[in-house]
Design an enzyme around this catalytic site. Structure first.
Site, PDB file in Angstrom:
ATOM      1  N   LYS A   1      59.595 -62.194  67.642  1.00  0.00           N
ATOM      2  CA  LYS A   1      58.901 -63.134  66.749  1.00  0.00           C
ATOM      3  C   LYS A   1      59.616 -63.224  65.399  1.00  0.00           C
ATOM      4  O   LYS A   1      59.879 -64.303  64.880  1.00  0.00           O
ATOM      5  CB  LYS A   1      57.456 -62.689  66.540  1.00  0.00           C
ATOM      6  CG  LYS A   1      56.664 -62.372  67.809  1.00  0.00           C
ATOM      7  CD  LYS A   1      56.530 -63.541  68.736  1.00  0.00           C
ATOM      8  CE  LYS A   1      55.535 -63.265  69.874  1.00  0.00           C
ATOM      9  NZ  LYS A   1      55.948 -62.231  70.832  1.00  0.00           N
TER      10      LYS A   1
ATOM     11  N   LYS B   1      49.542 -64.641  65.964  1.00  0.00           N
ATOM     12  CA  LYS B   1      49.958 -63.877  67.146  1.00  0.00           C
ATOM     13  C   LYS B   1      50.498 -62.513  66.740  1.00  0.00           C
ATOM     14  O   LYS B   1      51.049 -62.334  65.648  1.00  0.00           O
ATOM     15  CB  LYS B   1      51.027 -64.644  67.933  1.00  0.00           C
ATOM     16  CG  LYS B   1      52.253 -65.069  67.129  1.00  0.00           C
ATOM     17  CD  LYS B   1      53.145 -65.982  67.971  1.00  0.00           C
ATOM     18  CE  LYS B   1      54.320 -66.515  67.186  1.00  0.00           C
ATOM     19  NZ  LYS B   1      55.140 -67.450  67.975  1.00  0.00           N
TER      20      LYS B   1
ATOM     21  N   ARG C   1      61.852 -73.440  76.757  1.00  0.00           N
ATOM     22  CA  ARG C   1      62.678 -72.238  76.842  1.00  0.00           C
ATOM     23  C   ARG C   1      64.134 -72.684  77.029  1.00  0.00           C
ATOM     24  O   ARG C   1      64.471 -73.373  77.985  1.00  0.00           O
ATOM     25  CB  ARG C   1      62.218 -71.366  77.997  1.00  0.00           C
ATOM     26  CG  ARG C   1      63.175 -70.251  78.416  1.00  0.00           C
ATOM     27  CD  ARG C   1      63.454 -69.246  77.290  1.00  0.00           C
ATOM     28  NE  ARG C   1      62.287 -68.667  76.716  1.00  0.00           N
ATOM     29  CZ  ARG C   1      61.614 -67.642  77.232  1.00  0.00           C
ATOM     30  NH1 ARG C   1      62.015 -67.088  78.356  1.00  0.00           N
ATOM     31  NH2 ARG C   1      60.551 -67.160  76.610  1.00  0.00           N
TER      32      ARG C   1
ATOM     33  N   ARG D   1      57.360 -75.491  79.134  1.00  0.00           N
ATOM     34  CA  ARG D   1      56.116 -74.926  79.670  1.00  0.00           C
ATOM     35  C   ARG D   1      54.953 -75.739  79.106  1.00  0.00           C
ATOM     36  O   ARG D   1      54.665 -75.645  77.915  1.00  0.00           O
ATOM     37  CB  ARG D   1      55.980 -73.450  79.301  1.00  0.00           C
ATOM     38  CG  ARG D   1      56.879 -72.485  80.065  1.00  0.00           C
ATOM     39  CD  ARG D   1      58.327 -72.398  79.550  1.00  0.00           C
ATOM     40  NE  ARG D   1      58.440 -72.120  78.135  1.00  0.00           N
ATOM     41  CZ  ARG D   1      58.440 -70.898  77.586  1.00  0.00           C
ATOM     42  NH1 ARG D   1      58.366 -69.843  78.357  1.00  0.00           N
ATOM     43  NH2 ARG D   1      58.585 -70.734  76.284  1.00  0.00           N
TER      44      ARG D   1
ATOM     45  N   ARG E   1      48.354 -72.472  74.635  1.00  0.00           N
ATOM     46  CA  ARG E   1      49.581 -71.772  75.012  1.00  0.00           C
ATOM     47  C   ARG E   1      50.237 -72.421  76.223  1.00  0.00           C
ATOM     48  O   ARG E   1      49.575 -72.735  77.207  1.00  0.00           O
ATOM     49  CB  ARG E   1      49.276 -70.307  75.322  1.00  0.00           C
ATOM     50  CG  ARG E   1      48.628 -69.555  74.180  1.00  0.00           C
ATOM     51  CD  ARG E   1      48.038 -68.243  74.662  1.00  0.00           C
ATOM     52  NE  ARG E   1      46.994 -68.459  75.660  1.00  0.00           N
ATOM     53  CZ  ARG E   1      46.426 -67.483  76.358  1.00  0.00           C
ATOM     54  NH1 ARG E   1      46.809 -66.230  76.167  1.00  0.00           N
ATOM     55  NH2 ARG E   1      45.481 -67.759  77.248  1.00  0.00           N
TER      56      ARG E   1
ATOM     57  N   ASP F   1      62.621 -70.127  72.217  1.00  0.00           N
ATOM     58  CA  ASP F   1      61.436 -70.956  72.406  1.00  0.00           C
ATOM     59  C   ASP F   1      61.404 -71.996  71.295  1.00  0.00           C
ATOM     60  O   ASP F   1      61.480 -71.658  70.105  1.00  0.00           O
ATOM     61  CB  ASP F   1      60.168 -70.105  72.363  1.00  0.00           C
ATOM     62  CG  ASP F   1      59.988 -69.264  73.609  1.00  0.00           C
ATOM     63  OD1 ASP F   1      60.742 -69.486  74.588  1.00  0.00           O
ATOM     64  OD2 ASP F   1      59.102 -68.389  73.621  1.00  0.00           O
TER      65      ASP F   1
ATOM     66  N   GLU G   1      60.432 -68.619  68.739  1.00  0.00           N
ATOM     67  CA  GLU G   1      60.737 -67.241  69.125  1.00  0.00           C
ATOM     68  C   GLU G   1      62.185 -67.142  69.577  1.00  0.00           C
ATOM     69  O   GLU G   1      62.775 -68.134  70.032  1.00  0.00           O
ATOM     70  CB  GLU G   1      59.819 -66.744  70.256  1.00  0.00           C
ATOM     71  CG  GLU G   1      58.374 -66.583  69.866  1.00  0.00           C
ATOM     72  CD  GLU G   1      57.529 -65.913  70.954  1.00  0.00           C
ATOM     73  OE1 GLU G   1      58.123 -65.311  71.871  1.00  0.00           O
ATOM     74  OE2 GLU G   1      56.297 -66.013  70.870  1.00  0.00           O
TER      75      GLU G   1
ATOM     76  N   ASN H   1      63.735 -64.692  72.229  1.00  0.00           N
ATOM     77  CA  ASN H   1      63.405 -63.658  73.210  1.00  0.00           C
ATOM     78  C   ASN H   1      64.660 -62.912  73.635  1.00  0.00           C
ATOM     79  O   ASN H   1      65.634 -63.521  74.098  1.00  0.00           O
ATOM     80  CB  ASN H   1      62.732 -64.293  74.431  1.00  0.00           C
ATOM     81  CG  ASN H   1      61.390 -64.904  74.071  1.00  0.00           C
ATOM     82  OD1 ASN H   1      60.379 -64.233  74.067  1.00  0.00           O
ATOM     83  ND2 ASN H   1      61.402 -66.194  73.753  1.00  0.00           N
TER      84      ASN H   1
END
Length: 317
Positions: free
Chosen positions: A123, A158, A208, A223, A231, A271, A279, A281
Protein backbone atom coordinates in the site's frame (compact mmCIF):
# COMPACT_ATOMS: atom_id res chain seq x y z
CA UNK A 1 17.06 -25.46 -14.21
CA UNK A 2 16.12 -26.47 -10.68
CA UNK A 3 13.45 -24.14 -9.28
CA UNK A 4 12.01 -23.84 -5.78
CA UNK A 5 8.62 -22.24 -5.19
CA UNK A 6 7.97 -21.08 -1.62
CA UNK A 7 4.19 -21.25 -1.53
CA UNK A 8 1.20 -21.77 0.71
CA UNK A 9 0.15 -25.42 1.20
CA UNK A 10 -0.09 -27.06 -2.24
CA UNK A 11 -3.52 -28.53 -1.53
CA UNK A 12 -4.91 -25.01 -1.04
CA UNK A 13 -3.74 -23.71 -4.42
CA UNK A 14 -6.48 -23.50 -7.05
CA UNK A 15 -5.23 -25.07 -10.30
CA UNK A 16 -7.74 -23.22 -12.50
CA UNK A 17 -6.80 -19.74 -11.29
CA UNK A 18 -3.65 -19.64 -9.16
CA UNK A 19 -0.70 -17.94 -10.84
CA UNK A 20 1.78 -20.06 -8.87
CA UNK A 21 0.29 -23.20 -10.41
CA UNK A 22 0.61 -21.66 -13.88
CA UNK A 23 4.28 -20.87 -13.16
CA UNK A 24 5.02 -24.40 -12.00
CA UNK A 25 3.18 -26.00 -14.91
CA UNK A 26 5.07 -23.89 -17.42
CA UNK A 27 8.41 -24.52 -15.72
CA UNK A 28 7.82 -28.28 -15.86
CA UNK A 29 6.70 -28.09 -19.49
CA UNK A 30 9.99 -26.36 -20.35
CA UNK A 31 11.95 -29.19 -18.75
CA UNK A 32 12.83 -27.60 -15.43
CA UNK A 33 12.82 -29.50 -12.13
CA UNK A 34 10.07 -28.04 -9.91
CA UNK A 35 10.23 -28.15 -6.11
CA UNK A 36 7.99 -26.58 -3.47
CA UNK A 37 8.11 -25.81 0.23
CA UNK A 38 6.30 -23.58 2.68
CA UNK A 39 7.82 -20.51 4.31
CA UNK A 40 7.39 -22.08 7.77
CA UNK A 41 9.70 -24.93 6.69
CA UNK A 42 12.71 -22.69 6.09
CA UNK A 43 15.53 -23.41 8.53
CA UNK A 44 19.14 -22.37 9.10
CA UNK A 45 22.06 -24.37 10.42
CA UNK A 46 25.76 -23.49 10.28
CA UNK A 47 24.90 -20.41 8.26
CA UNK A 48 23.13 -22.41 5.52
CA UNK A 49 19.40 -22.00 4.83
CA UNK A 50 17.66 -25.22 3.93
CA UNK A 51 14.19 -26.73 3.79
CA UNK A 52 12.41 -30.03 3.19
CA UNK A 53 11.54 -29.57 -0.48
CA UNK A 54 8.94 -31.61 -2.36
CA UNK A 55 9.97 -32.61 -5.87
CA UNK A 56 6.80 -32.30 -7.94
CA UNK A 57 5.43 -34.13 -10.93
CA UNK A 58 3.12 -31.58 -12.53
CA UNK A 59 -0.05 -32.76 -14.27
CA UNK A 60 -3.03 -31.32 -16.11
CA UNK A 61 -6.45 -31.00 -14.51
CA UNK A 62 -7.57 -30.42 -10.94
CA UNK A 63 -5.31 -33.16 -9.59
CA UNK A 64 -2.40 -31.06 -10.74
CA UNK A 65 0.58 -32.33 -8.76
CA UNK A 66 2.10 -35.45 -7.31
CA UNK A 67 4.95 -35.40 -4.79
CA UNK A 68 7.67 -37.63 -6.22
CA UNK A 69 9.83 -37.39 -3.12
CA UNK A 70 10.88 -34.96 -0.37
CA UNK A 71 14.51 -34.08 0.26
CA UNK A 72 16.32 -31.56 2.42
CA UNK A 73 17.80 -28.98 0.05
CA UNK A 74 20.04 -25.97 0.45
CA UNK A 75 18.40 -22.94 -1.13
CA UNK A 76 21.65 -21.91 -2.77
CA UNK A 77 21.56 -25.15 -4.82
CA UNK A 78 18.50 -23.97 -6.78
CA UNK A 79 18.86 -21.83 -9.88
CA UNK A 80 16.07 -19.63 -8.53
CA UNK A 81 13.89 -19.50 -5.41
CA UNK A 82 10.51 -17.91 -6.15
CA UNK A 83 8.84 -16.46 -3.05
CA UNK A 84 5.07 -16.79 -3.59
CA UNK A 85 3.67 -16.88 -0.04
CA UNK A 86 0.46 -14.87 0.25
CA UNK A 87 0.03 -12.01 2.72
CA UNK A 88 -0.67 -10.99 5.42
CA UNK A 89 2.82 -9.59 5.81
CA UNK A 90 2.93 -10.49 9.47
CA UNK A 91 5.76 -11.47 11.80
CA UNK A 92 5.96 -14.97 10.31
CA UNK A 93 6.22 -13.56 6.80
CA UNK A 94 8.91 -11.07 7.80
CA UNK A 95 10.94 -13.77 9.58
CA UNK A 96 10.81 -15.83 6.38
CA UNK A 97 12.25 -12.90 4.43
CA UNK A 98 15.14 -12.68 6.90
CA UNK A 99 15.97 -16.35 6.31
CA UNK A 100 15.64 -15.84 2.57
CA UNK A 101 17.99 -12.88 2.90
CA UNK A 102 20.57 -15.10 4.58
CA UNK A 103 20.14 -17.61 1.75
CA UNK A 104 20.60 -14.80 -0.79
CA UNK A 105 23.79 -13.65 0.93
CA UNK A 106 25.00 -17.25 0.72
CA UNK A 107 24.52 -17.40 -3.04
CA UNK A 108 20.82 -18.13 -3.60
CA UNK A 109 18.86 -16.23 -6.23
CA UNK A 110 15.58 -15.20 -4.55
CA UNK A 111 12.75 -13.60 -6.53
CA UNK A 112 11.49 -11.15 -5.36
CA UNK A 113 14.48 -9.96 -3.39
CA UNK A 114 13.84 -10.52 0.35
CA UNK A 115 14.90 -7.01 1.40
CA UNK A 116 12.52 -5.52 -1.18
CA UNK A 117 9.63 -7.58 0.19
CA UNK A 118 10.29 -5.95 3.56
CA UNK A 119 11.04 -2.45 2.32
CA UNK A 120 8.07 -1.93 0.02
CA UNK A 121 4.72 -2.33 1.70
CA UNK A 122 2.17 -2.93 -1.05
CA UNK A 123 0.00 0.00 0.00
CA UNK A 124 2.71 2.47 1.04
CA UNK A 125 4.94 1.86 -2.00
CA UNK A 126 2.66 4.04 -4.13
CA UNK A 127 3.95 7.06 -2.19
CA UNK A 128 7.15 6.70 -4.26
CA UNK A 129 5.08 7.93 -7.23
CA UNK A 130 2.95 10.86 -6.02
CA UNK A 131 2.30 11.99 -9.61
CA UNK A 132 0.10 8.95 -10.15
CA UNK A 133 -1.91 8.65 -6.93
CA UNK A 134 -5.19 10.01 -5.57
CA UNK A 135 -5.22 12.16 -2.41
CA UNK A 136 -3.93 9.86 0.33
CA UNK A 137 -3.57 9.93 4.10
CA UNK A 138 -1.73 7.44 6.32
CA UNK A 139 -2.64 7.78 9.98
CA UNK A 140 -3.87 5.99 13.10
CA UNK A 141 -5.67 9.12 14.32
CA UNK A 142 -9.44 8.83 13.85
CA UNK A 143 -9.83 12.61 14.13
CA UNK A 144 -7.30 13.21 11.36
CA UNK A 145 -8.98 10.60 9.19
CA UNK A 146 -12.29 12.30 9.96
CA UNK A 147 -10.89 15.61 8.70
CA UNK A 148 -9.75 13.85 5.51
CA UNK A 149 -13.25 12.42 5.12
CA UNK A 150 -14.82 15.84 5.66
CA UNK A 151 -12.57 17.28 2.94
CA UNK A 152 -13.24 14.60 0.30
CA UNK A 153 -16.68 13.38 1.48
CA UNK A 154 -16.22 9.91 0.01
CA UNK A 155 -13.14 7.83 0.88
CA UNK A 156 -11.71 4.33 1.04
CA UNK A 157 -9.96 3.14 4.21
CA UNK A 158 -7.85 -0.02 4.36
CA UNK A 159 -5.24 -1.81 6.46
CA UNK A 160 -1.65 -1.90 5.21
CA UNK A 161 -0.92 -5.62 5.52
CA UNK A 162 -3.86 -7.51 4.01
CA UNK A 163 -4.76 -8.74 0.51
CA UNK A 164 -7.80 -9.63 -1.58
CA UNK A 165 -9.80 -6.62 -0.40
CA UNK A 166 -9.76 -7.73 3.25
CA UNK A 167 -10.57 -4.86 5.62
CA UNK A 168 -11.37 -2.36 2.84
CA UNK A 169 -14.28 0.00 3.59
CA UNK A 170 -15.90 2.90 1.78
CA UNK A 171 -16.83 5.72 4.13
CA UNK A 172 -19.07 8.77 3.78
CA UNK A 173 -19.60 11.44 6.46
CA UNK A 174 -23.06 10.12 7.38
CA UNK A 175 -22.00 6.47 7.76
CA UNK A 176 -23.37 5.34 11.16
CA UNK A 177 -20.58 2.75 11.46
CA UNK A 178 -17.78 5.21 10.80
CA UNK A 179 -16.37 5.36 14.33
CA UNK A 180 -16.55 1.59 14.81
CA UNK A 181 -14.82 0.95 11.49
CA UNK A 182 -11.99 3.34 12.28
CA UNK A 183 -11.60 2.01 15.82
CA UNK A 184 -11.35 -1.53 14.46
CA UNK A 185 -8.96 -0.79 11.60
CA UNK A 186 -6.66 1.43 13.68
CA UNK A 187 -6.93 -0.79 16.78
CA UNK A 188 -8.16 2.25 18.68
CA UNK A 189 -5.43 4.51 17.41
CA UNK A 190 -2.50 2.10 17.69
CA UNK A 191 -2.05 1.07 14.03
CA UNK A 192 -1.76 3.30 10.97
CA UNK A 193 -4.08 2.69 8.04
CA UNK A 194 -4.46 4.25 4.60
CA UNK A 195 -7.29 6.54 3.53
CA UNK A 196 -7.73 7.56 -0.10
CA UNK A 197 -10.26 9.63 -1.99
CA UNK A 198 -12.88 7.29 -3.47
CA UNK A 199 -12.42 6.78 -7.19
CA UNK A 200 -15.74 6.34 -9.07
CA UNK A 201 -13.76 4.76 -11.92
CA UNK A 202 -13.76 1.55 -9.84
CA UNK A 203 -17.06 0.80 -11.63
CA UNK A 204 -14.98 0.12 -14.76
CA UNK A 205 -12.61 -2.11 -12.84
CA UNK A 206 -9.54 -2.22 -10.64
CA UNK A 207 -6.85 -2.90 -13.26
CA UNK A 208 -3.97 -5.28 -12.46
CA UNK A 209 -0.89 -4.51 -14.59
CA UNK A 210 2.00 -6.96 -14.40
CA UNK A 211 5.72 -6.19 -14.65
CA UNK A 212 8.08 -9.13 -15.22
CA UNK A 213 11.79 -8.35 -14.88
CA UNK A 214 11.13 -4.82 -16.08
CA UNK A 215 8.91 -5.84 -19.01
CA UNK A 216 5.31 -4.64 -19.07
CA UNK A 217 2.75 -7.35 -19.82
CA UNK A 218 0.68 -5.78 -22.63
CA UNK A 219 -2.68 -6.74 -21.11
CA UNK A 220 -4.25 -5.59 -17.86
CA UNK A 221 -6.79 -7.58 -15.88
CA UNK A 222 -9.70 -5.36 -14.87
CA UNK A 223 -11.44 -6.69 -11.75
CA UNK A 224 -15.06 -5.45 -12.00
CA UNK A 225 -16.96 -5.15 -8.69
CA UNK A 226 -20.19 -7.10 -8.40
CA UNK A 227 -23.40 -5.13 -7.90
CA UNK A 228 -23.48 -3.32 -4.57
CA UNK A 229 -19.77 -3.91 -3.92
CA UNK A 230 -16.98 -1.32 -3.76
CA UNK A 231 -14.10 -3.79 -4.08
CA UNK A 232 -13.09 -5.24 -7.42
CA UNK A 233 -10.84 -7.95 -5.94
CA UNK A 234 -11.53 -11.41 -7.34
CA UNK A 235 -11.48 -12.72 -3.77
CA UNK A 236 -14.35 -10.32 -3.04
CA UNK A 237 -16.45 -11.57 -5.95
CA UNK A 238 -15.14 -9.31 -8.71
CA UNK A 239 -15.31 -10.37 -12.36
CA UNK A 240 -12.09 -10.52 -14.36
CA UNK A 241 -11.86 -8.90 -17.80
CA UNK A 242 -8.60 -8.65 -19.71
CA UNK A 243 -8.04 -5.45 -21.66
CA UNK A 244 -5.26 -3.72 -23.55
CA UNK A 245 -3.29 -1.12 -21.61
CA UNK A 246 -4.39 2.46 -22.07
CA UNK A 247 -1.94 5.31 -22.58
CA UNK A 248 -2.01 6.32 -18.90
CA UNK A 249 -1.70 2.66 -17.80
CA UNK A 250 1.41 2.21 -19.92
CA UNK A 251 2.95 5.47 -18.68
CA UNK A 252 2.51 4.37 -15.07
CA UNK A 253 3.91 0.90 -15.79
CA UNK A 254 6.90 2.11 -17.80
CA UNK A 255 7.77 4.64 -15.11
CA UNK A 256 7.72 2.05 -12.34
CA UNK A 257 9.39 -0.81 -14.27
CA UNK A 258 13.02 0.40 -14.03
CA UNK A 259 12.50 1.38 -10.38
CA UNK A 260 11.31 -2.16 -9.66
CA UNK A 261 14.23 -3.83 -11.44
CA UNK A 262 16.76 -1.67 -9.62
CA UNK A 263 15.33 -2.81 -6.28
CA UNK A 264 15.19 -6.51 -7.06
CA UNK A 265 11.45 -6.68 -7.68
CA UNK A 266 11.30 -9.30 -10.43
CA UNK A 267 7.49 -9.64 -10.47
CA UNK A 268 5.22 -6.72 -9.63
CA UNK A 269 1.48 -6.26 -9.88
CA UNK A 270 0.31 -2.66 -10.18
CA UNK A 271 -3.27 -1.81 -9.26
CA UNK A 272 -4.71 1.13 -11.18
CA UNK A 273 -8.21 2.56 -10.85
CA UNK A 274 -9.01 5.01 -13.62
CA UNK A 275 -5.87 7.13 -13.91
CA UNK A 276 -4.64 6.50 -10.36
CA UNK A 277 -2.12 4.01 -9.00
CA UNK A 278 -3.54 2.45 -5.84
CA UNK A 279 -1.16 -0.41 -4.94
CA UNK A 280 2.20 -1.92 -5.92
CA UNK A 281 1.89 -5.64 -5.19
CA UNK A 282 5.20 -7.41 -4.59
CA UNK A 283 4.38 -10.49 -2.49
CA UNK A 284 2.39 -12.81 -4.78
CA UNK A 285 0.86 -10.92 -7.73
CA UNK A 286 -1.85 -12.84 -9.58
CA UNK A 287 -3.83 -12.64 -12.80
CA UNK A 288 -1.67 -14.90 -14.98
CA UNK A 289 -4.30 -17.48 -15.84
CA UNK A 290 -7.13 -15.04 -16.49
CA UNK A 291 -5.06 -12.91 -18.86
CA UNK A 292 -3.78 -15.98 -20.70
CA UNK A 293 -7.23 -17.53 -21.07
CA UNK A 294 -8.82 -14.34 -22.41
CA UNK A 295 -6.03 -13.04 -24.66
CA UNK A 296 -3.77 -15.94 -25.57
CA UNK A 297 -0.78 -14.07 -24.14
CA UNK A 298 0.96 -16.71 -22.01
CA UNK A 299 1.99 -14.75 -18.92
CA UNK A 300 3.48 -17.78 -17.15
CA UNK A 301 5.64 -18.48 -20.21
CA UNK A 302 6.84 -14.86 -20.15
CA UNK A 303 7.65 -15.25 -16.45
CA UNK A 304 9.60 -18.52 -16.75
CA UNK A 305 11.42 -17.30 -19.85
CA UNK A 306 12.44 -14.20 -17.87
CA UNK A 307 13.85 -16.42 -15.10
CA UNK A 308 15.82 -18.35 -17.73
CA UNK A 309 17.28 -15.10 -19.09
CA UNK A 310 17.99 -13.88 -15.56
CA UNK A 311 19.96 -17.07 -14.86
CA UNK A 312 21.85 -16.78 -18.15
CA UNK A 313 22.86 -13.20 -17.32
CA UNK A 314 24.07 -14.31 -13.88
CA UNK A 315 26.19 -17.10 -15.37
CA UNK A 316 27.43 -15.08 -18.36
CA UNK A 317 27.35 -11.42 -17.32
Amino acid sequence: MKLLFVVDPLARLKPHKDSSVAMMRTAAARGHAVYACEARQLALRDGIVHAPCAALDIQAGDDWFRIAHVETCRLKDFHAVVMRTDPPVDTDYLLATYLLGVAEAGGATVLNRPSALRDFNEKLAILQFPQFIAPTLVSADAAEIGQFLAEYEDIIVKPLTEMGGAGVFRLRPDDPNRNAILETLTRRGHRVIMAQRYLPAIAAGDKRILLIDGEVVPWALARIPQAGETRGNLAAGGTARAQALGERDRRIAETIAPWAVERGLFLVGLDVIGDCLTEINVTSPTGFQEITAQTGHDVALQFIAAIERHHTRAVHP
